[in-house]
Write a protein that holds these residues in place. Structure first.
Motif, PDB file in Angstrom:
ATOM      1  N   ARG A 116       0.838  -1.205   0.000  1.00  0.00           N
ATOM      2  CA  ARG A 116       0.000   0.000   0.000  1.00  0.00           C
ATOM      3  C   ARG A 116       0.871   1.252   0.000  1.00  0.00           C
ATOM      4  NH1 ARG A 116      -1.429   3.452   3.802  1.00  0.00           N
ATOM      5  NH2 ARG A 116      -0.498   2.221   5.462  1.00  0.00           N
ATOM      6  N   GLN A 175       1.642   3.558  -3.345  1.00  0.00           N
ATOM      7  CA  GLN A 175       1.081   4.918  -3.301  1.00  0.00           C
ATOM      8  C   GLN A 175       2.187   5.958  -3.446  1.00  0.00           C
ATOM      9  OE1 GLN A 175      -3.096   4.087  -0.991  1.00  0.00           O
ATOM     10  NE2 GLN A 175      -1.528   5.095   0.214  1.00  0.00           N
ATOM     11  N   LYS A 228      -4.383   5.356  -3.477  1.00  0.00           N
ATOM     12  CA  LYS A 228      -4.251   6.808  -3.421  1.00  0.00           C
ATOM     13  C   LYS A 228      -2.893   7.246  -3.990  1.00  0.00           C
ATOM     14  CE  LYS A 228      -7.195   7.608   0.603  1.00  0.00           C
ATOM     15  NZ  LYS A 228      -7.529   6.262   1.109  1.00  0.00           N
ATOM     16  N   SER A 276      -2.012  13.769  -1.815  1.00  0.00           N
ATOM     17  CA  SER A 276      -3.011  14.839  -1.920  1.00  0.00           C
ATOM     18  C   SER A 276      -2.465  16.084  -2.628  1.00  0.00           C
ATOM     19  CB  SER A 276      -3.474  15.225  -0.508  1.00  0.00           C
ATOM     20  OG  SER A 276      -2.353  15.483   0.336  1.00  0.00           O
ATOM     21  N   ASN A 284       9.901  13.590   5.188  1.00  0.00           N
ATOM     22  CA  ASN A 284       9.223  12.308   5.366  1.00  0.00           C
ATOM     23  C   ASN A 284      10.095  11.129   4.908  1.00  0.00           C
ATOM     24  OD1 ASN A 284       7.605  10.362   3.327  1.00  0.00           O
ATOM     25  ND2 ASN A 284       6.404  10.575   5.206  1.00  0.00           N
ATOM     26  N   GLY A 329       0.005  13.708   6.208  1.00  0.00           N
ATOM     27  CA  GLY A 329      -1.100  12.834   6.584  1.00  0.00           C
ATOM     28  C   GLY A 329      -1.904  13.415   7.729  1.00  0.00           C
ATOM     29  N   SER A 378      -4.714   9.006  12.447  1.00  0.00           N
ATOM     30  CA  SER A 378      -3.876   8.193  11.557  1.00  0.00           C
ATOM     31  C   SER A 378      -4.055   6.710  11.888  1.00  0.00           C
ATOM     32  CB  SER A 378      -2.409   8.606  11.718  1.00  0.00           C
ATOM     33  OG  SER A 378      -1.567   7.669  11.083  1.00  0.00           O
ATOM     34  N   VAL A 379      -4.819   6.015  11.032  1.00  0.00           N
ATOM     35  CA  VAL A 379      -5.181   4.626  11.346  1.00  0.00           C
ATOM     36  C   VAL A 379      -3.995   3.662  11.286  1.00  0.00           C
ATOM     37  CG1 VAL A 379      -7.629   4.745  10.770  1.00  0.00           C
ATOM     38  CG2 VAL A 379      -5.980   4.364   8.937  1.00  0.00           C
ATOM     39  N   HIS A 380      -3.023   3.950  10.432  1.00  0.00           N
ATOM     40  CA  HIS A 380      -1.947   2.969  10.218  1.00  0.00           C
ATOM     41  C   HIS A 380      -0.696   3.206  11.056  1.00  0.00           C
ATOM     42  CE1 HIS A 380      -4.201   1.479   6.817  1.00  0.00           C
ATOM     43  NE2 HIS A 380      -4.173   2.659   6.220  1.00  0.00           N
ATOM     44  N   LYS A 400       7.397   3.010   9.388  1.00  0.00           N
ATOM     45  CA  LYS A 400       7.505   4.434   9.707  1.00  0.00           C
ATOM     46  C   LYS A 400       8.366   4.574  10.956  1.00  0.00           C
ATOM     47  CE  LYS A 400       3.545   7.026   9.284  1.00  0.00           C
ATOM     48  NZ  LYS A 400       2.072   7.309   9.173  1.00  0.00           N
ATOM     49  N   ASN A 456       3.028  11.231  12.000  1.00  0.00           N
ATOM     50  CA  ASN A 456       2.720  12.304  11.047  1.00  0.00           C
ATOM     51  C   ASN A 456       2.925  13.683  11.692  1.00  0.00           C
ATOM     52  OD1 ASN A 456       1.917  10.079   9.591  1.00  0.00           O
ATOM     53  ND2 ASN A 456      -0.252  10.623   9.498  1.00  0.00           N
TER      54      ASN A 456
HETATM   55  N1  ACO Z   1      -2.226  12.138   0.488  1.00  0.00           N
HETATM   56  C1  ACO Z   1      -3.025  11.111   0.170  1.00  0.00           C
HETATM   57  N2  ACO Z   1      -3.384  10.169   1.067  1.00  0.00           N
HETATM   58  C2  ACO Z   1      -2.900  10.286   2.309  1.00  0.00           C
HETATM   59  C3  ACO Z   1      -2.046  11.310   2.700  1.00  0.00           C
HETATM   60  C4  ACO Z   1      -1.714  12.284   1.727  1.00  0.00           C
HETATM   61  N3  ACO Z   1      -0.936  13.324   2.001  1.00  0.00           N
HETATM   62  N4  ACO Z   1      -1.736  11.148   4.001  1.00  0.00           N
HETATM   63  C5  ACO Z   1      -2.385  10.044   4.420  1.00  0.00           C
HETATM   64  N5  ACO Z   1      -3.098   9.529   3.403  1.00  0.00           N
HETATM   65  C6  ACO Z   1      -3.985   8.375   3.454  1.00  0.00           C
HETATM   66  C7  ACO Z   1      -3.250   7.099   3.755  1.00  0.00           C
HETATM   67  O1  ACO Z   1      -2.697   6.559   2.573  1.00  0.00           O
HETATM   68  C8  ACO Z   1      -4.338   6.264   4.360  1.00  0.00           C
HETATM   69  O2  ACO Z   1      -5.229   5.809   3.339  1.00  0.00           O
HETATM   70  P1  ACO Z   1      -5.237   4.248   2.836  1.00  0.00           P
HETATM   71  O3  ACO Z   1      -5.511   3.407   4.024  1.00  0.00           O
HETATM   72  O4  ACO Z   1      -6.286   4.218   1.774  1.00  0.00           O
HETATM   73  O5  ACO Z   1      -3.869   3.987   2.277  1.00  0.00           O
HETATM   74  C9  ACO Z   1      -5.125   7.282   5.159  1.00  0.00           C
HETATM   75  O6  ACO Z   1      -4.862   8.532   4.548  1.00  0.00           O
HETATM   76  C10 ACO Z   1      -4.775   7.315   6.643  1.00  0.00           C
HETATM   77  O7  ACO Z   1      -3.481   7.890   6.871  1.00  0.00           O
HETATM   78  P2  ACO Z   1      -2.351   7.210   7.797  1.00  0.00           P
HETATM   79  O8  ACO Z   1      -2.966   6.161   8.657  1.00  0.00           O
HETATM   80  O9  ACO Z   1      -1.607   8.287   8.481  1.00  0.00           O
HETATM   81  O10 ACO Z   1      -1.483   6.507   6.645  1.00  0.00           O
HETATM   82  P3  ACO Z   1       0.069   6.131   6.622  1.00  0.00           P
HETATM   83  O11 ACO Z   1       0.495   5.489   7.893  1.00  0.00           O
HETATM   84  O12 ACO Z   1       0.299   5.386   5.363  1.00  0.00           O
HETATM   85  O13 ACO Z   1       0.828   7.552   6.553  1.00  0.00           O
HETATM   86  C11 ACO Z   1       2.097   8.751   4.868  1.00  0.00           C
HETATM   87  C12 ACO Z   1       0.695   8.395   5.416  1.00  0.00           C
HETATM   88  C13 ACO Z   1       2.846   9.563   5.906  1.00  0.00           C
HETATM   89  C14 ACO Z   1       1.890   9.581   3.587  1.00  0.00           C
HETATM   90  C15 ACO Z   1       2.870   7.435   4.570  1.00  0.00           C
HETATM   91  O14 ACO Z   1       2.110   6.593   3.753  1.00  0.00           O
HETATM   92  C16 ACO Z   1       4.199   7.644   3.920  1.00  0.00           C
HETATM   93  O15 ACO Z   1       5.161   8.026   4.559  1.00  0.00           O
HETATM   94  N6  ACO Z   1       4.319   7.357   2.588  1.00  0.00           N
HETATM   95  C17 ACO Z   1       5.558   7.413   1.855  1.00  0.00           C
HETATM   96  C18 ACO Z   1       5.871   8.789   1.356  1.00  0.00           C
HETATM   97  C19 ACO Z   1       5.007   9.210   0.207  1.00  0.00           C
HETATM   98  O16 ACO Z   1       4.118   8.524  -0.266  1.00  0.00           O
HETATM   99  N7  ACO Z   1       5.259  10.396  -0.323  1.00  0.00           N
HETATM  100  C20 ACO Z   1       4.527  10.845  -1.497  1.00  0.00           C
HETATM  101  C21 ACO Z   1       4.535  12.301  -1.622  1.00  0.00           C
HETATM  102  S1  ACO Z   1       6.095  12.965  -1.826  1.00  0.00           S
HETATM  103  C22 ACO Z   1       6.531  12.898  -3.439  1.00  0.00           C
HETATM  104  O17 ACO Z   1       6.264  11.967  -4.090  1.00  0.00           O
HETATM  105  C23 ACO Z   1       7.266  14.002  -4.055  1.00  0.00           C
END
Ligand code: ACO
Length: 311
Positions: free
Chosen positions: A35, A39, A105, A108, A134, A198, A204-206, A216, A220
């Motif tokens: 996931r 994403q 996803k 955002s 991050n 996030g 934050s569920v995860h 992680k 967040n």
């Molecule tokens: N945009 C879209 N969705 C988000 C965002 C965001 N900014 N923040 C949280 N969410 C979503 C999560 O994906 C989760 O949804 P899901 O269950 O359908 O996947 C839901 O919101 C709940 O959030 P959390 O429980 O806090 O989720 P998670 O522990 O995954 O934390 C985070 C979110 C911090 C974004 C984490 O997934 C992460 O570190 N990801 C890796 C970094 C990343 O993806 N960066 C992309 C942007 S930077 C770039 O590409 C330039």
């Protein structure tokens, strides 16, 4: 009681050993990584769109070459991350399917429009700045392929961040109209950048499970705080005003107090209703459909080659 295999796995995680693709892992760990990594990959790919929009309109040849290189880096990051996710047993086609159907996803932040050249600077400075905040801890993620991918990605992101700041430095020293353009970009990108980290920790569920698995390393809210503390002095250096009336240095905690992002807006954007969600997703689906003839050609060629070998 935890089962012995799972206990051994958790001990390896706790002692900082990397988990590699062919090793045993809990199903939840595998799913969480698929996931998050997929994403993350989708975010890099979709993230090319708002900036790609400005390649033909960059103000100088030098700025154009830099932006082109940066957008190509994002493509590379996406492909890298898809490879890392594939090691967990999901195919690239499945991941694309999940993106196109809206099941997976992407960040955002990429659902906001790039209206002026200053937005390109703001994306580098704020969006890539938040991404680095991050991603630096993700270099220590317990899953080997993801942690290693993050090393190169973070190096390139640092260059992206610097180029964005450089764009804004130039404009901030420019005409009143250019300065106003920079302030306007900060006004529009500040809050969406804070939302990249996030939802708040209590929503934050995860987080709890992902932190126990060392996917992680920080919550967040911790990373959001670090980002604000790092970025506010940079805004001051540029002569800008951060659009937050509640922003205030807190001597006791050694950091800034700041206002609450509009979480309703955040959840609305990640539910698919942001200003550019439809446009971004349509661009990706169109690219997939436009590439069908090429995939068909490759498949047909591979089948013929296999027939020749069999004959
Ligand atoms: N945009 C879209 N969705 C988000 C965002 C965001 N900014 N923040 C949280 N969410 C979503 C999560 O994906 C989760 O949804 P899901 O269950 O359908 O996947 C839901 O919101 C709940 O959030 P959390 O429980 O806090 O989720 P998670 O522990 O995954 O934390 C985070 C979110 C911090 C974004 C984490 O997934 C992460 O570190 N990801 C890796 C970094 C990343 O993806 N960066 C992309 C942007 S930077 C770039 O590409 C330039």
């Amino acid at each position: 009681e935890m089962d012995p295999q799972e206990r051994a796995f958790q001990e390896r995680v706790d002692t900082g050993q990397k988990i590699e693709p062919k090793e045993w892992m809990p199903e939840g760990y595998r799913k969480t990584l698929i996931r998050q990594i997929s994403q993350h990959a989708h975010s890099e790919i979709v993230g090319q769109l708002p900036e790609g929009n400005w390649i033909t309109r960059a103000p100088t040849l030098e700025r154009k070459a830099i932006l082109l290189a940066k957008v190509q880096d994002e493509a590379g990051h996406g492909l890298y991350l898809y490879c890392a996710a594939e090691t967990l047993g999901i195919s690239r086609d499945e991941m694309y399917e999940q993106l196109h159907s809206g099941k997976a996803k992407y960040s955002s932040i990429f659902n906001y429009p790039t209206l002026t050249w200053a937005d390109i600077g703001a994306i580098g400075w704020l969006v890539d700045g938040a991404a680095i905040m991050n991603q630096v801890p993700l270099q220590r993620c317990s899953y080997g392929p993801y942690s290693r991918a993050m090393i190169r990605i973070c190096k390139e992101e640092s260059f992206h961040q610097r180029q964005g700041f450089d764009v804004l430095m130039k404009m901030a020293k420019g005409t009143p109209a250019q300065k106003a353009m920079v302030q306007d970009a900060l006004n529009r990108w500040w809050w969406p950048s804070l939302m990249m980290f996030g939802p708040s920790d209590d929503a934050s569920v995860h987080s709890a499970q992902s932190m126990a698995w060392k996917i992680k390393q920080n919550s967040n809210d911790e990373l959001r705080q670090k980002f604000v503390d790092q970025t506010v002095p940079q805004a001051e250096y540029l002569g800008l005003t951060v659009p937050d009336p509640d922003l205030k240095w807190n001597e006791e905690k050694g950091g800034y107090d700041f206002g609450e992002p509009d979480w309703e807006e955040f959840f609305n954007v990640i539910a698919g209703n942001g200003p550019c969600n439809a446009e971004r997703l349509n661009a990706r689906k169109q690219a997939w459909e436009d590439g069908a003839w090429f995939r068909d050609g490759l498949t047909a060629h591979a089948a013929k080659a296999a027939d020749r070998r069999a004959a």
